[in-house]
Design a protein around this motif. Structure first.
Motif, PDB file in Angstrom:
ATOM      1  N   ASP A  22      71.315  -2.003 -13.863  1.00  0.00           N
ATOM      2  CA  ASP A  22      72.046  -1.183 -13.072  1.00  0.00           C
ATOM      3  C   ASP A  22      72.141   0.315 -13.770  1.00  0.00           C
ATOM      4  N   LYS A  23      72.131   0.511 -14.973  1.00  0.00           N
ATOM      5  CA  LYS A  23      72.039   1.606 -15.689  1.00  0.00           C
ATOM      6  C   LYS A  23      70.723   2.354 -15.789  1.00  0.00           C
ATOM      7  N   GLN A  24      69.721   1.985 -15.139  1.00  0.00           N
ATOM      8  CA  GLN A  24      68.303   2.665 -15.099  1.00  0.00           C
ATOM      9  C   GLN A  24      68.651   3.418 -13.762  1.00  0.00           C
ATOM     10  N   ALA A  25      68.129   4.714 -13.747  1.00  0.00           N
ATOM     11  CA  ALA A  25      68.187   5.648 -12.716  1.00  0.00           C
ATOM     12  C   ALA A  25      67.323   5.183 -11.741  1.00  0.00           C
ATOM     13  N   TRP A  26      66.119   4.591 -11.848  1.00  0.00           N
ATOM     14  CA  TRP A  26      65.224   3.851 -10.660  1.00  0.00           C
ATOM     15  C   TRP A  26      65.909   2.620  -9.837  1.00  0.00           C
ATOM     16  N   ALA A  27      66.877   2.020 -10.695  1.00  0.00           N
ATOM     17  CA  ALA A  27      67.339   0.889 -10.172  1.00  0.00           C
ATOM     18  C   ALA A  27      68.943   1.046  -9.546  1.00  0.00           C
ATOM     19  N   ASN A  28      69.404   2.312  -9.737  1.00  0.00           N
ATOM     20  CA  ASN A  28      70.754   2.556  -9.304  1.00  0.00           C
ATOM     21  C   ASN A  28      70.707   4.099  -9.049  1.00  0.00           C
ATOM     22  N   ILE A  29      70.493   4.281  -7.715  1.00  0.00           N
ATOM     23  CA  ILE A  29      70.559   5.485  -7.110  1.00  0.00           C
ATOM     24  C   ILE A  29      71.948   5.958  -6.786  1.00  0.00           C
ATOM     25  N   LYS A  30      72.588   6.828  -7.316  1.00  0.00           N
ATOM     26  CA  LYS A  30      74.006   7.194  -7.078  1.00  0.00           C
ATOM     27  C   LYS A  30      73.929   8.403  -6.122  1.00  0.00           C
ATOM     28  N   ILE A  31      74.756   8.300  -5.131  1.00  0.00           N
ATOM     29  CA  ILE A  31      74.986   9.364  -4.070  1.00  0.00           C
ATOM     30  C   ILE A  31      76.406   9.574  -4.196  1.00  0.00           C
ATOM     31  N   PRO A  32      76.830  10.820  -4.772  1.00  0.00           N
ATOM     32  CA  PRO A  32      78.304  11.033  -4.884  1.00  0.00           C
ATOM     33  C   PRO A  32      78.635  11.647  -3.268  1.00  0.00           C
ATOM     34  N   PHE A  33      79.753  11.219  -2.886  1.00  0.00           N
ATOM     35  CA  PHE A  33      80.543  11.715  -1.592  1.00  0.00           C
ATOM     36  C   PHE A  33      81.461  13.054  -1.978  1.00  0.00           C
ATOM     37  N   ALA A  34      80.833  14.213  -2.327  1.00  0.00           N
ATOM     38  CA  ALA A  34      81.501  15.318  -2.915  1.00  0.00           C
ATOM     39  C   ALA A  34      82.810  15.522  -2.415  1.00  0.00           C
ATOM     40  N   GLY A  35      83.109  15.492  -1.156  1.00  0.00           N
ATOM     41  CA  GLY A  35      84.334  15.779  -0.508  1.00  0.00           C
ATOM     42  C   GLY A  35      85.362  14.952  -0.504  1.00  0.00           C
ATOM     43  N   LEU A  36      84.814  13.651  -1.194  1.00  0.00           N
ATOM     44  CA  LEU A  36      85.892  12.481  -1.275  1.00  0.00           C
ATOM     45  C   LEU A  36      85.969  11.944  -2.739  1.00  0.00           C
ATOM     46  N   ASP A  37      84.824  12.181  -3.498  1.00  0.00           N
ATOM     47  CA  ASP A  37      84.958  11.741  -5.013  1.00  0.00           C
ATOM     48  C   ASP A  37      86.027  12.465  -5.805  1.00  0.00           C
ATOM     49  N   LYS A  38      86.763  11.431  -6.172  1.00  0.00           N
ATOM     50  CA  LYS A  38      87.670  11.842  -7.106  1.00  0.00           C
ATOM     51  C   LYS A  38      88.785  12.659  -6.644  1.00  0.00           C
ATOM     52  N   LYS A  39      88.780  12.928  -5.203  1.00  0.00           N
ATOM     53  CA  LYS A  39      89.654  13.784  -4.447  1.00  0.00           C
ATOM     54  C   LYS A  39      90.926  13.016  -3.844  1.00  0.00           C
ATOM     55  N   VAL A  40      90.611  11.739  -3.660  1.00  0.00           N
ATOM     56  CA  VAL A  40      91.791  10.874  -3.185  1.00  0.00           C
ATOM     57  C   VAL A  40      92.592  10.516  -4.376  1.00  0.00           C
ATOM     58  N   VAL A  41      93.810  10.625  -4.514  1.00  0.00           N
ATOM     59  CA  VAL A  41      94.704  10.279  -5.795  1.00  0.00           C
ATOM     60  C   VAL A  41      95.503   9.114  -5.383  1.00  0.00           C
ATOM     61  N   ARG A  42      95.421   7.898  -6.036  1.00  0.00           N
ATOM     62  CA  ARG A  42      96.360   6.933  -5.890  1.00  0.00           C
ATOM     63  C   ARG A  42      97.695   7.120  -6.835  1.00  0.00           C
ATOM     64  N   VAL A 101      81.463   7.045  -4.907  1.00  0.00           N
ATOM     65  CA  VAL A 101      80.009   7.432  -4.993  1.00  0.00           C
ATOM     66  C   VAL A 101      79.156   5.901  -4.669  1.00  0.00           C
ATOM     67  N   TYR A 102      78.393   6.175  -3.754  1.00  0.00           N
ATOM     68  CA  TYR A 102      77.451   5.285  -3.167  1.00  0.00           C
ATOM     69  C   TYR A 102      76.358   4.617  -4.184  1.00  0.00           C
ATOM     70  N   GLU A 103      76.422   3.774  -4.482  1.00  0.00           N
ATOM     71  CA  GLU A 103      75.467   3.245  -5.527  1.00  0.00           C
ATOM     72  C   GLU A 103      74.500   2.183  -4.824  1.00  0.00           C
ATOM     73  N   LEU A 104      73.370   2.894  -4.785  1.00  0.00           N
ATOM     74  CA  LEU A 104      72.229   2.167  -4.043  1.00  0.00           C
ATOM     75  C   LEU A 104      71.344   1.288  -5.050  1.00  0.00           C
ATOM     76  N   LYS A 105      72.210   0.153  -5.504  1.00  0.00           N
ATOM     77  CA  LYS A 105      71.795  -0.917  -6.622  1.00  0.00           C
ATOM     78  C   LYS A 105      70.691  -1.703  -5.695  1.00  0.00           C
ATOM     79  N   TRP A 106      69.491  -1.197  -5.173  1.00  0.00           N
ATOM     80  CA  TRP A 106      68.599  -2.010  -4.638  1.00  0.00           C
ATOM     81  C   TRP A 106      67.994  -2.974  -5.410  1.00  0.00           C
ATOM     82  N   PHE A 107      67.680  -2.932  -6.588  1.00  0.00           N
ATOM     83  CA  PHE A 107      67.036  -3.936  -7.213  1.00  0.00           C
ATOM     84  C   PHE A 107      67.759  -5.185  -7.647  1.00  0.00           C
ATOM     85  N   SER A 108      68.955  -4.810  -8.033  1.00  0.00           N
ATOM     86  CA  SER A 108      69.998  -6.059  -8.583  1.00  0.00           C
ATOM     87  C   SER A 108      70.717  -6.714  -7.570  1.00  0.00           C
ATOM     88  N   ALA A 109      70.732  -5.761  -6.388  1.00  0.00           N
ATOM     89  CA  ALA A 109      71.414  -6.338  -5.029  1.00  0.00           C
ATOM     90  C   ALA A 109      70.885  -7.777  -4.793  1.00  0.00           C
TER      91      ALA A 109
END
Length: 562
Positions: free
Chosen positions: A332-352, A366-374
């Motif tokens: 999952d650390k390989q770029a081809w196997a884990n396509i990361k799509i940040p949701f820029a208006g949300l990512d680390k903008k909501v604080v618990r 961040v939506y992680e499209l771990k298509w290979f290891s899924a």
């Protein structure tokens, strides 16, 4: 990858007492979307996609108009959840149903049915072996709906009534869930709570074996009256005790990732061997069924080839589970196997913020499209290999794919908004509002804290997600109340597994596998009381550990396999 955003937002702190309302009123308002979803499914008999849309729409309104979450953040959280609804959740269910369709289309499923019928024609015993034992193996290997999808399809194929088959598989898919998908829920619980992984696994292994003995009895009793239940009590005890004993020993002394797979396999083999030596006095079947005809006889090779789809499935889902769980493989650390799509208006903008977290904590989005290891990808590879081994041919493979695609349209239309609702709940903080309400129960917190885990799974459809949501809160609250945090964090997971049968995602999967689209509300009503009752029993067990046997809480556990 280009980030997804509706608008670049300023950081927003979650609010746990909106408009300074009383905590109970805030909790009731926070729970309104889930209530509307359940009412739409049950009282108003809406389809699952429509009910999910109602729930998601109301969650959006509560998040923005009541809690005060910016509209752009609320909408992005819905889309993030919807994306996760398609992959990994929808992808797993689709692939599992595809494998089942290949088994049916190649004629192997009929031979499988005959092999099971030769072992026992009794529906009670078939439910034990498939829904409980075999389902536990599938849960341990894949999780995320796979055991319900496969087991329900198997039971219906064997001749079970579709509605009871769906209900039975939901009830059975409880006690094993804490170690689902090679132990992912326990891993996440350890990460968010900061507590020792092996202690948490061992503590679950000291709570859930009691339920592992009870659930097979509960399962059969859900099918038949007490008299017919006691007729197969010896088999019930063999199934439950072999599973529970293995579950306890493996989680406390050996290893934590394969608990379900080993326990399910031991239970399945023990029950099968026992049924060679013991038979019930009467064979129970549904009233409309004729007396069981003698099962067709097939050669050992034919029987083996009939089970190839599920043997291949087992190999692939375990392999894919290892890919996900072993950091040294780093797939999952390989770029081809884990396509990361940040949701820029949300990512680390909501604080618990406290008291949910010890310190303010920005939530990643961040939506992680771990298509290979899924897991779904592993199951799809199993479909391809199965088709090749069985000689199905390209045309037959295509027909099975088209049949599965048509069948999965409505379920996916339901799963997507349901996950959208879950993510709005998470990012808006309404889940925390509900969770904080449970922390006000004082000395009864061990009981109600168990229901907090149940609530998390009912909201999200995942014991992993419930542990991520409430693991930190459980530790903070238990420390404040002078209760062992190992116990309460484990209780979050152990209570959560009993909520698995009522989450909307599991209901849709069960209805799809049993071909009961449109009856999701009826299934929910049927399993709801089972879920609440079993969770209450887990709560009593946790109470006993908290106040009667605190010395038995797991600490300093050393496993053979580190």
């Amino acid at each position: 990858m280009t980030p997804f955003t509706l608008a670049v937002s300023e950081p927003w702190n979650q609010v746990y007492q909106p408009h300074h309302w009383h905590w109970l009123a805030s909790a009731l308002m926070a729970g309104l979307p889930v209530l509307l979803l359940l009412l739409a499914l049950t009282a108003f008999h809406q389809s699952a996609p429509r009910a999910a849309a109602i729930g998601a729409g109301s969650a959006l309104l509560i998040a923005t108009l009541f809690v005060g979450m910016p509209w752009s953040m609320a909408i992005e959280s819905f889309f993030l959840g919807a994306a996760n609804g398609l992959l990994p959740i929808g992808w797993i269910v689709f692939s599992a149903m595809f494998l089942y369709q290949i088994a049916v289309d190649t004629g192997k499923f009929e031979i499988m049915k005959a092999s099971i019928a030769r072992l026992t024609a009794d529906r009670r015993l078939q439910a034990l072996m498939i829904a409980f034992s075999f389902g536990a193996i599938m849960e341990g290997a894949a999780g995320f709906g796979t055991p319900v999808a496969i087991s329900a399809a198997l039971l219906v194929g064997l001749g079970f009534r579709a509605f009871p088959a769906a209900v039975l598989c939901l009830i059975a898919n409880t006690a094993p869930v804490a170690w689902g998908s090679i132990g992912i829920p326990i891993r996440v619980l350890a990460q968010v709570s900061g507590l020792p992984l092996h202690d948490l696994s061992a503590m679950n292994g000291r709570i859930l074996p009691f339920m592992s003995v009870l659930v097979p009895l509960w399962l059969v009793r859900a099918m038949v009256p007490w008299k017919e239940t006691f007729q197969v009590l010896p088999a019930i005890l063999v199934s439950g005790l072999s599973f529970a004993g293995t579950q306890f020993a493996w989680s406390n002394y050996i290893e934590f990732g394969l608990v379900d797979i080993i326990a399910g396999a031991v239970s399945l083999m023990s029950t099968a061997v026992f049924l060679k030596l013991w038979k019930p006095k009467t064979v129970w079947r549904y009233p409309e069924e004729k007396e069981a005809a003698a099962a067709a006889t097939h050669s050992r090779r034919e029987t083996f080839m009939a089970w190839v789809p599920f043997l291949v499935l087992f190999v692939f889902v375990v392999g894919w589970g290892v890919l996900r769980s072993q950091e040294k493989l780093a797939i999952d650390k390989q770029a081809w196997a884990n396509i990361k799509i940040p949701f820029a208006g949300l990512d680390k903008k909501v604080v618990r913020v406290p008291p949910v977290e010890p310190e303010p904590k920005p939530e990643p989005a961040v939506y992680e499209l771990k298509w290979f290891s899924a897991t779904g990808t592993g199951v799809l590879f199993a479909c391809v290999v199965t088709s090749l081994v069985l000689g199905q041919g390209l045309r037959g493979f295509g027909r099975s794919f088209v049949s599965t695609s048509r069948r999965m349209v409505l379920p996916l239309l339901a799963i997507v908004p349901m996950l959208g609702l879950a993510y709005i709940t998470r990012y808006s903080g309404t889940d925390a509002i509900l969770g904080l309400a449970f922390t006000r129960t004082g000395r009864l917190y061990p009981f109600f804290g168990t229901f907090l885990g149940w609530l998390g799974v009912a909201l999200t459809g995942s014991d992993t997600a419930s542990n991520a949501l409430f693991g930190s809160l459980q530790r903070i609250t238990s420390n404040q109340l002078k209760i062992d945090p190992i116990l309460m964090c484990a209780a979050n997971s152990a209570g959560g597994v009993m909520g698995k049968m009522v989450d909307a995602q599991s209901i849709v999967v069960a209805a799809t596998a049993a071909n009961l689209n449109g009856q999701e509300g009826a299934i929910l009503l049927k399993v709801l009381w089972h879920s609440v009752a079993l969770t209450a029993i887990v709560g009593v067990i946790v109470l006993a550990y908290a106040y009667l046997f605190p010395h038995l809480v797991a600490h300093g556990i050393k496993l053979v396999v580190e």
